[in-house]
Enzyme design. Sequence first.
Site, PDB file in Angstrom:
ATOM      1  N   HIS A 152     -25.311  73.095  51.829  1.00 47.75           N
ATOM      2  CA  HIS A 152     -25.173  73.883  53.215  1.00 47.75           C
ATOM      3  C   HIS A 152     -24.811  75.230  52.581  1.00 47.75           C
ATOM      4  CE1 HIS A 152     -24.671  70.055  55.495  1.00 47.75           C
ATOM      5  NE2 HIS A 152     -24.180  69.711  54.307  1.00 47.75           N
ATOM      6  N   LEU A 153     -25.872  76.127  53.056  1.00 43.48           N
ATOM      7  CA  LEU A 153     -25.695  77.675  52.770  1.00 43.48           C
ATOM      8  C   LEU A 153     -25.177  78.175  54.154  1.00 43.48           C
ATOM      9  CD1 LEU A 153     -28.669  78.737  50.834  1.00 43.48           C
ATOM     10  CD2 LEU A 153     -26.197  78.793  50.236  1.00 43.48           C
ATOM     11  N   ARG A 154     -25.309  77.652  55.436  1.00 40.66           N
ATOM     12  CA  ARG A 154     -24.962  78.274  56.737  1.00 40.66           C
ATOM     13  C   ARG A 154     -26.052  79.675  57.030  1.00 40.66           C
ATOM     14  NH1 ARG A 154     -22.382  73.683  57.301  1.00 40.66           N
ATOM     15  NH2 ARG A 154     -20.212  73.536  56.485  1.00 40.66           N
ATOM     16  N   HIS A 181     -28.547  69.089  47.689  1.00 41.37           N
ATOM     17  CA  HIS A 181     -27.895  68.886  48.868  1.00 41.37           C
ATOM     18  C   HIS A 181     -26.986  70.013  49.077  1.00 41.37           C
ATOM     19  CE1 HIS A 181     -26.354  66.475  52.396  1.00 41.37           C
ATOM     20  NE2 HIS A 181     -25.614  67.556  52.372  1.00 41.37           N
ATOM     21  N   ASN A 192     -28.500  71.980  59.400  1.00 40.42           N
ATOM     22  CA  ASN A 192     -27.465  71.558  60.283  1.00 40.42           C
ATOM     23  C   ASN A 192     -26.983  73.088  60.837  1.00 40.42           C
ATOM     24  OD1 ASN A 192     -26.032  71.431  58.081  1.00 40.42           O
ATOM     25  ND2 ASN A 192     -24.385  70.399  58.966  1.00 40.42           N
ATOM     26  N   ASP A 205     -23.430  68.829  48.301  1.00 47.07           N
ATOM     27  CA  ASP A 205     -22.908  68.728  49.763  1.00 47.07           C
ATOM     28  C   ASP A 205     -21.760  69.830  49.557  1.00 47.07           C
ATOM     29  OD1 ASP A 205     -22.872  68.535  52.237  1.00 47.07           O
ATOM     30  OD2 ASP A 205     -21.916  66.435  52.004  1.00 47.07           O
ATOM     31  N   HIS A 219     -25.279  62.026  49.438  1.00 46.31           N
ATOM     32  CA  HIS A 219     -23.871  61.895  49.120  1.00 46.31           C
ATOM     33  C   HIS A 219     -23.221  60.335  49.414  1.00 46.31           C
ATOM     34  CE1 HIS A 219     -24.087  62.204  53.424  1.00 46.31           C
ATOM     35  NE2 HIS A 219     -24.251  63.411  53.360  1.00 46.31           N
ATOM     36  N   HIS A 278     -28.379  61.028  55.897  1.00 47.26           N
ATOM     37  CA  HIS A 278     -26.831  60.871  56.054  1.00 47.26           C
ATOM     38  C   HIS A 278     -26.588  59.417  56.618  1.00 47.26           C
ATOM     39  CE1 HIS A 278     -22.868  62.595  56.837  1.00 47.26           C
ATOM     40  NE2 HIS A 278     -22.684  61.519  57.570  1.00 47.26           N
ATOM     41  N   LYS A 335     -34.648  65.758  57.143  1.00 47.71           N
ATOM     42  CA  LYS A 335     -33.126  65.181  57.169  1.00 47.71           C
ATOM     43  C   LYS A 335     -32.875  64.556  58.360  1.00 47.71           C
ATOM     44  CE  LYS A 335     -28.727  64.882  55.927  1.00 47.71           C
ATOM     45  NZ  LYS A 335     -27.871  65.267  54.974  1.00 47.71           N
TER      46      LYS A 335
HETATM   47  O1  DOR Z   1     -18.143  66.945  54.950  1.00 47.21           O
HETATM   48  C1  DOR Z   1     -19.423  67.364  55.462  1.00 47.21           C
HETATM   49  N1  DOR Z   1     -19.969  68.705  55.854  1.00 47.21           N
HETATM   50  N2  DOR Z   1     -20.531  66.464  55.615  1.00 47.21           N
HETATM   51  C2  DOR Z   1     -21.532  66.577  56.301  1.00 47.21           C
HETATM   52  O2  DOR Z   1     -22.311  65.571  56.258  1.00 47.21           O
HETATM   53  C3  DOR Z   1     -21.669  67.756  56.897  1.00 47.21           C
HETATM   54  C4  DOR Z   1     -21.031  69.143  56.519  1.00 47.21           C
HETATM   55  C5  DOR Z   1     -20.932  70.248  57.086  1.00 47.21           C
HETATM   56  O3  DOR Z   1     -22.239  70.702  57.501  1.00 47.21           O
HETATM   57  O4  DOR Z   1     -20.071  70.922  56.995  1.00 47.21           O
HETATM   58 ZN    ZN Z   2     -24.062  67.759  53.783  1.00 42.66          ZN
END
Ligand code: DOR
Ligand code: ZN
Length: 348
Positions: free
Chosen positions: A17-19, A15, A43, A249, A176, A138, A101
């Site tokens: 997030h790479l943006r 899990h 996301n 995460d 998470h 989530h 997701k």
């Molecule tokens: O803390 C978090 N940040 N929880 C999430 O579910 C999303 C993530 C984010 O994309 O910043």
């Molecule tokens: Zn996340």
Amino acid sequence: MTAPRLTIRRPDDWHLHLRDGGMLKGVIGDTARDFARAIIMPNLVPPVVTTTDAKAYRDRILAALKPGDRFEPLMTLYLTEGTNPDDVEEGKKSGLITAVKLYPAGATTNSHGGVRNIDNAMPVLERMAKIGLPLCVHGEVTTPEVDIFDREAVFIETVLDPLRKRLPELKVTMEHVTTKDGIDYIKGSKANLAGSITTHHLIINRNAILVGGIRPHYYCLPVAKRESHRLALRAAAVSGDARFFLGTDSAPHVDPLKECACGCAGIYTSINTMSCLAHVFEEDGALDKLEAFTSLNGPAWYGLAANEETITLEKNVEPVSFPAKIETEAGPVTVFDPMFPLHWDVVR
Ligand code: DOR
Ligand code: ZN
């Protein structure tokens, strides 16, 4: 005296997030250094909704890697009430899509396009059950009446359990997990349910966010809970139980968006996760279970082979120093501070 060493299969992050853009370029190296694969969260703004979106995002991720990096992004689709089951099936068949997701609408960063009424997503969930494509969840309700610390427990009772009863063949990853309720629910399940646990939720409880002043760099979602919950997460992670595995995460936000009147949720741990985890597992007398948590249980759950390559961790007498912040083209990102010195590090 030689330093203690531990060699394990190369870890994966289930899990992450790479943006995109400058942030992606700034953070991807920290993951590629220690991890072979990661499940990439969809996301973005706008979110990764279709297989075409996922293909384009995967290409941007691969382009951001440095020559010589060995890293495979495992792509996910962001479930909406309009998601087309055929597109999802196509994505799985082509090998591009590893999971879908579910963000309940409004649950977290960029989740306004998420699912409001799960009934409207049933056709795609049924197709996923049929083709064996996991749903990453989530697990928090967003109903205003529900206290933020209870969101996970209420989600299990009112959304997840009914969904699993309705569609027992659907493989669900509860991502998470932050509560004993979540751990117990997973342990009590007979099949088709597993849970990822973050690095930070094994280390902090809610005091870290609130005691002695408000500390935005410990704020994430699901929010850290009280100590008894953290201890339940620790026990599950270090147990070796195949249903629990690492999903960091790691969720970078630039400092100005964290350090303000309404700060974003997310903690950046990619850079020091393996050091933090070795500390945690050693503290619990379970270094022999670290490999299961970071490198074996996740691939087994997702039906993939464990990595053949290995990494070696070494325990140094002097603490290892990580930067307090990393600089990215998007701005500075504060690195997770576990509030204890780290002695373990990956030998590079
Ligand atoms: O803390 C978090 N940040 N929880 C999430 O579910 C999303 C993530 C984010 O994309 O910043
Ligand atoms: Zn996340």
